[in-house]
Design an enzyme around this catalytic site. Structure first.
Site, mmCIF file in Angstrom:
data_model
loop_
_atom_site.group_PDB
_atom_site.id
_atom_site.type_symbol
_atom_site.label_atom_id
_atom_site.label_comp_id
_atom_site.label_asym_id
_atom_site.label_seq_id
_atom_site.Cartn_x
_atom_site.Cartn_y
_atom_site.Cartn_z
ATOM 1 C CG ASN A 56 32.734 69.097 25.710
ATOM 2 O OD1 ASN A 56 32.965 70.129 25.372
ATOM 3 N ND2 ASN A 56 33.899 69.002 24.696
ATOM 4 C CE LYS A 92 32.288 67.962 21.782
ATOM 5 N NZ LYS A 92 32.487 67.433 20.014
ATOM 6 C CG HIS A 117 37.725 67.362 23.481
ATOM 7 N ND1 HIS A 117 38.311 67.361 21.992
ATOM 8 C CD2 HIS A 117 36.302 66.996 23.718
ATOM 9 C CE1 HIS A 117 36.714 66.456 21.559
ATOM 10 N NE2 HIS A 117 36.045 66.518 23.019
ATOM 11 C CD GLU A 133 35.801 69.127 19.417
ATOM 12 O OE1 GLU A 133 35.390 69.551 19.563
ATOM 13 O OE2 GLU A 133 35.026 67.866 18.820
ATOM 14 N N GLY A 157 30.863 63.332 17.212
ATOM 15 C CA GLY A 157 30.310 64.425 16.361
ATOM 16 C C GLY A 157 29.703 63.407 15.550
ATOM 17 C CB SER A 173 27.893 59.649 18.320
ATOM 18 O OG SER A 173 28.534 60.850 17.548
HETATM 19 P P1 13P Z 1 29.263 64.249 20.686
HETATM 20 O O1 13P Z 1 28.687 63.853 21.442
HETATM 21 O O2 13P Z 1 28.580 65.765 19.365
HETATM 22 O O3 13P Z 1 29.971 63.530 19.255
HETATM 23 O O4 13P Z 1 31.243 64.755 20.986
HETATM 24 C C1 13P Z 1 31.520 63.923 21.594
HETATM 25 C C2 13P Z 1 32.445 64.931 22.810
HETATM 26 O O5 13P Z 1 33.378 65.861 21.759
HETATM 27 C C3 13P Z 1 32.607 65.241 24.128
HETATM 28 O O6 13P Z 1 33.626 66.241 24.470
#
Ligand code: 13P
Length: 259
Positions: free
Chosen positions: A13, A15, A98, A100, A176, A216
């Site tokens: 992803n 983002k 997601h 977020e 994250g 992570s």
């Molecule tokens: P990270 O791998 O940066 O923690 O993000 C995970 C994520 O939100 C994947 O959709």
């Protein structure tokens, strides 16, 4: 290791990151580096990068996805992108719900369900995300939250409609933060989600649905996560932005049982 019935999936992803030039470069490296991956591989990229990345990935084993969609087919919805537009741009999969989007853009379980319906109608493979916050985990609400999100997304469909659906367990406290769920925590949550899938949809769906872990994931921890019986893959954020780490994750290695 996930059941042989379920082929693993490693999805990146991206983002809101990378220029078009960087996207092309990364996609090329992923295409070349994952030819012999033991998993299906996908990258979910910003809307603007879909056509150029589609060009790079044409004819390759890597699937391409969006990170969100809107459920209406077309119309006066400024800023939104429909399932049909994603397909037209070259996507075959899409992330839905997601954390977020839920947290920063107030996305509700009802919206997640509408998005799921429109993705399925357009034959996009939906990756539906669920996961609890740190506060919810610390106050023993994890199972209730996961159940509510699963019911919110999946109820009301016929089991045969949900065949393509993929679930991603992404504990918000692990996204994250560098604080990955332990393999035991991931397995426990995945097993719970699989049981929920059985209760809400049915046994066949429960045993076939792929459940990815996200939060992570790195080249260093992917192998132990993938060794868990109900972990069928990973949804990778930060570590998917660099070819060496994502390629290593996609080429994860699990110990052979009994060896
Ligand atoms: P990270 O791998 O940066 O923690 O993000 C995970 C994520 O939100 C994947 O959709």
């Amino acid at each position: 290791m996930s059941s042989p019935k379920r082929r693993p999936l490693i999805a990146g992803n991206w983002k809101m990151n990378l220029s078009l030039a960087q996207s092309v470069e990364l996609a090329k490296a992923i295409k070349d580096g994952t030819k012999n991956s033991p998993a299906d591989v996908a990258v979910c990229v910003p809307f603007t990068a879909i056509p150029v990345v589609a060009e790079v990935l044409k004819g390759s084993q890597v699937r391409l996805g969006g990170q969100d969609l809107y459920w209406e087919a077309q119309g006066a919805y400024t800023g939104e992108i429909s399932a049909g537009q994603l397909v037209d741009a070259g996507a075959s999969t899409v992330i839905i719900g997601h954390s977020e989007r839920r947290r920063l853009f107030n996305e509700t379980d009802e919206a997640v369900q509408k998005k799921l319906k429109s993705a399925l109608a357009a034959k996009l493979v939906p990756i539906v995300c669920v996961g609890e916050t740190l506060d919810e985990r610390q106050t023993q609400k994890t199972w209730r939250v996961l159940e509510t999100q699963m019911v919110g997304a999946l109820r009301g469909f016929k089991p045969e409609e949900l065949g393509p659906v993929i679930i991603a367990y992404e504990p918000v406290w692990a996204i994250g933060t560098g604080q990955t769920a332990t393999p035991t925590q991931a397995q426990e949550a995945h097993n719970f989600l699989r049981k929920q899938a059985g209760k809400i949809v049915g046994e066949a769906f429960s045993s076939s649905v792929r459940i990815l872990y996200g939060g992570s994931v790195t080249a260093e921890n992917v192998d132990t996560l993938m060794a868990q019986p109900d972990v069928d893959g990973a949804l990778v954020g930060g570590a998917s932005l660099k070819a060496p780490s994502f390629v290593r994750i996609a080429n994860f290695q699990v110990p052979v049982r009994g060896a």
